[in-house]
Scaffold this active site. Structure first.
Site: not given
Ligand SMILES: [Zn+2]
Ligand SMILES: *[C@@H]1O[C@H](CO)[C@@H](O)[C@H](O)[C@H]1NC(C)=O
Length: 395
Positions: A187, A234
């Protein structure tokens, strides 16, 4: 008027995303907490993720192996798939780096591929190359741990629910629902965030799944189409997160999550709340007239109106999925935690009450989505370490 059950089932079939059943207060309160498994030094779930795990390095491979081991040991009913891709990066000098997404899927027994609508729980497991030694506890070691715990917490109830369906006919009439866990690699940007230097694993997976057709005449055309909701976690684990509702089309799901938060706070089952029984008792001991304090919800947008969505969102692993029409629920705070992309985003700086609260919230949401009320057996499911953890938190 009572609708015949076949008709009810048909309505369920036509509106799969509307199926959602609240848990009772009892169940909400008894959902297992991660206890010692979230100990940042030796916890069986969290500790192995709290290390550097840059894509293409041994640390990354060890964390991936931890996920595989966890599912093989605790969750043998889940089908594990690794999705591999390679790409150069701005710092790889032309060398191809391997990215491996971890995918675990649990569908109803006997279901056919292409006929199951899945709730996907996603987080990224790689860590950022710089600053050197970066751990990324909120980014996203803790979210990965939350998802593992949620999967383990609902697993037995899922088995019971599916066993209780009277034969295959029931399951066939009922809308078929499964759960999928996506722990994504690559990511983070290696250099500076651009379209090409970020989301390596997510981009490869979304593109692969888009062109992987299910059998002809399937209800869901591809594995992408099978995802009814992509819930991405997240930057979670710092105290007092402020999580907006980003997308109008999934605001209904956000509201379910916000309802759960309100209920958990009222039930005294939200550890970071200033009114959690242990904290309130301490204040009372100092001042017998102490009153409950105002709650500061994590999910701040429960009452957002339909015409208050202006299209702002945070670039993250959902982007390549959203671009292909997948419905997204993004649990990420705005503003980001203070420790974001700093060396002190480590285990020691996690707020463990907040981590536990997110875990309970996510577990409860999955349980409601899968309509698991009545299928939990907390006595049977109780593990020894939970008794220890509960005992501790009472002190
Ligand atoms: Zn990050
Ligand atoms: C994908 O990568 C993993 C980890 O490197 C490896 O163990 C696995 O065999 C690979 N799978 C395929 C299908 O190439």
């Amino acid at each position: 008027m009572l609708l015949p059950t076949a008709l009810l089932a048909l309505i369920g079939l036509l509106h799969p995303s509307l199926a959602y059943a609240p848990l009772s207060d009892d169940t909400l309160q008894q959902l297992p907490s991660p206890g010692d498994d979230f100990d940042i030094h030796k916890g069986a779930i969290l500790a192995p993720i709290l290390r550097t795990r840059v894509s293409g390095t041994p640390g990354n491979a060890q964390v991936l192996q931890h996920f595989i081991d966890f599912f093989e040991k605790h969750l043998p009913h889940w089908e594990i798939t690794l999705h591999n891709s390679t790409s150069t990066t701005p710092v790889s000098n032309g060398k191809e780096i391997a990215f491996v997404n971890f995918i675990a899927t649990r569908d109803p027994p006997g279901s056919k591929v292409g006929e199951v609508a899945r709730l996907a729980l996603a987080a990224h497991y790689d860590s950022k190359l710089t600053p050197h030694g970066f751990i990324g506890a909120t980014d996203s070691a803790a979210p990965c741990a939350m998802i593992l715990h949620a999967a383990r917490s609902i697993d037995m109830a899922l088995t019971k629910k599916w066993e209780s369906a009277e034969g295959a006919d029931d399951l066939e009439l009922e809308e078929q629902r499964g759960v999928q866990i996506l722990l994504l690699d690559g990511e983070e940007a290696f250099k500076v965030w651009t379209d090409d230097d970020s989301l390596y694993g997510a981009r490869a997976l979304a593109s692969h799944w888009e062109s992987l057709p299910h059998p002809t005449l399937s209800t869901y055309r591809t594995p992408l189409d099978s995802i009814s909701l992509f819930m991405l976690l997240d930057l979670l684990g710092s105290s007092s997160p402020n999580v907006p509702s980003y997308f109008r089309t999934t605001h209904w799901a956000y509201k379910h999550m916000a309802d759960l938060e309100t209920r958990l706070r009222k039930l005294g089952a939200f550890k970071s709340s200033p009114n959690h029984p242990t904290k309130f008792a301490k204040r009372k001991a100092k001042n017998p007239k102490a009153k409950p304090r105002a709650e500061q919800p994590f999910l701040v947008d429960a009452n957002k109106g339909n015409n208050e969505f202006y299209g702002g969102f945070v670039q993250d692993d959902h982007v390549p999925f959203m671009a292909r029409g997948v419905e997204i629920l993004h649990m990420i705070p705005t503003p980001f935690p203070r420790v974001w992309h700093e060396l002190d985003d480590d285990g020691e700086h996690l707020d463990m009450d907040t981590v536990e609260d997110w875990t309970r919230l996510v577990t409860a949401f999955v349980a409601e989505w899968m309509e698991l009320e009545g299928f939990f057996d907390f006595k049977e499911g109780k593990r020894k370490d939970e008794y220890v953890a509960t005992g501790k938190s009472e002190l």
